[in-house]
Design a protein around this motif. Structure first.
Motif, PDB file in Angstrom:
ATOM      1  N   ARG A 128      26.296  39.849  41.197  1.00  0.00           N
ATOM      2  CA  ARG A 128      27.789  39.426  40.809  1.00  0.00           C
ATOM      3  C   ARG A 128      28.996  40.397  41.608  1.00  0.00           C
ATOM      4  O   ARG A 128      29.729  39.862  42.152  1.00  0.00           O
ATOM      5  N   ALA A 132      31.693  39.081  44.167  1.00  0.00           N
ATOM      6  CA  ALA A 132      33.072  39.282  43.823  1.00  0.00           C
ATOM      7  C   ALA A 132      33.917  40.016  44.697  1.00  0.00           C
ATOM      8  O   ALA A 132      34.985  39.913  45.316  1.00  0.00           O
ATOM      9  N   ASP A 137      33.634  34.380  42.886  1.00  0.00           N
ATOM     10  CA  ASP A 137      33.034  34.685  41.487  1.00  0.00           C
ATOM     11  C   ASP A 137      32.035  33.687  41.164  1.00  0.00           C
ATOM     12  O   ASP A 137      31.762  33.662  39.952  1.00  0.00           O
TER      13      ASP A 137
END
Length: 327
Positions: A128, A132, A137
């Motif tokens: 993640r 990001a 996202d």
């Protein structure tokens, strides 16, 4: 536009699908590059000589002539470790793609599937912040699939994945299709040298090929036809003479093509120069049958791992079909 990124009829972008195979998957290097398929290289060490297999056919042939032909039975093969697989995904693939299919050689013959499965847990836990930082996202997913086969037969699944991806199919349909095909893919192999296979098997602690059977097979020039399906490999015929055995496999494969395959693909690999394979009896008839029935043929020099394990000059045919008897 990144390969694997599709646009639907509403002009919206869909999931970017990536494909990964190990280097034991016998597909042409040009095909792998053209379809943006990532390779998990397997490294081969014979004494002081070391080569990581990135599906470079010329490098493979040079290594064959310099090392494998004389000392291949002594070789060590080193697949990507859990950490190497994890690093590849987290540094590149989780950024480039939204969903990745990682297709491996059968887990009954290699630890690559288990390594990839173990790496997948860390990848899904850690991707993640990396995505990001790259400005994305959305979730990332991956699926590790055991092709339950090896050599050119391992190539059937990624070729089908390429076809489905190009048609705009999403991950659920591709996953279901690949898992179904893994159960119905067949690889037929004819080795040249039974002594080599025996010595290689003994090096790996496998005593299934005895000295007596190797000696008798060599003395009588009897060649086994080996079949791989659903992770299991075993003989389905014994034929006098290598050329006759290969011809039998090619003719049988041509009949399976005429009867109808589950995918429009047949894969061939050979432990040496491809021109040698193309000169074998039955090859032209097999190519003609594939042409008549709109089946694509993909040919490649056998991987380093393959040649180390079955010796130079071996032939493998791979295709997906309904259950059948070799005859």
């Amino acid at each position: 536009m990144r390969y694997g990124l599709h646009v639907n009829s509403l002009g919206e972008t869909s999931v970017r699908i990536g494909l990964v195979v190990d280097s034991a998957c016998d597909l042409p290097a040009a095909y792998l590059a053209a379809n943006d398929i990532t390779i998990l290289p397997i490294t081969v060490r014979i004494g002081e000589a070391v080569l990581a297999d990135h599906r470079n056919e010329q490098a493979t042939l040079e290594f064959l002539h310099a090392q494998i032909a004389e000392r291949g039975a002594e070789a060590e093969t080193m697949p990507y470790t859990v950490q190497q697989i994890q690093d590849l995904f987290l540094k590149k693939l989780v950024i480039d793609y939204d969903y990745v299919f990682c297709m491996t050689i059968t887990r009954t013959r290699s630890p690559i599937f288990d390594n990839a499965m173990q790496a997948s847990f860390a990848i899904l836990n850690e991707y993640r912040p990396i995505r990001a930082a790259a400005g994305n996202d959305t979730p990332f997913s991956l699926r590790v699939i055991d092709t339950q086969n090896l050599f050119s037969a391992e190539g059937i699944l990624p070729v089908e994945a390429v076809r489905l991806r190009a048609a705009g199919e999403g991950p659920p349909k591709i996953r279901a299709r690949l898992e179904h095909l893994a159960m119905h893919t067949y690889g037929y192999l004819v080795p040249r040298d039974l002594y080599y296979i025996r010595n290689r098997a003994r090096k790996k602690g496998d005593r299934s090929v005895s000295l007596l059977s190797a000696a008798l097979g060599t003395a009588l020039d009897i060649k086994p036809v080996l079949r791989a399906n659903r992770g299991e490999t075993g003989p389905v015929a014994k034929i006098k003479g290598f050329d006759a055995a290969v011809q039998k496999v090619f003719e049988f494969s041509a009949r399976r093509v005429a009867a109808g395959l589950l995918t429009p693909t047949l894969c061939l690999c050979y432990g040496g120069e491809l021109e040698e394979m193309r000169a074998l009896p039955g090859y032209s008839q097999l190519r003609e049958a594939c042409g008549e029935h709109n089946v694509d043929v993909l040919e490649s020099v056998m991987s380093l791992t393959g040649m180390v394990n079955v010796g130079k000059g071996a032939v493998v045919v791979g295709f997906a079909a309904e259950p059948h008897v070799f005859a």
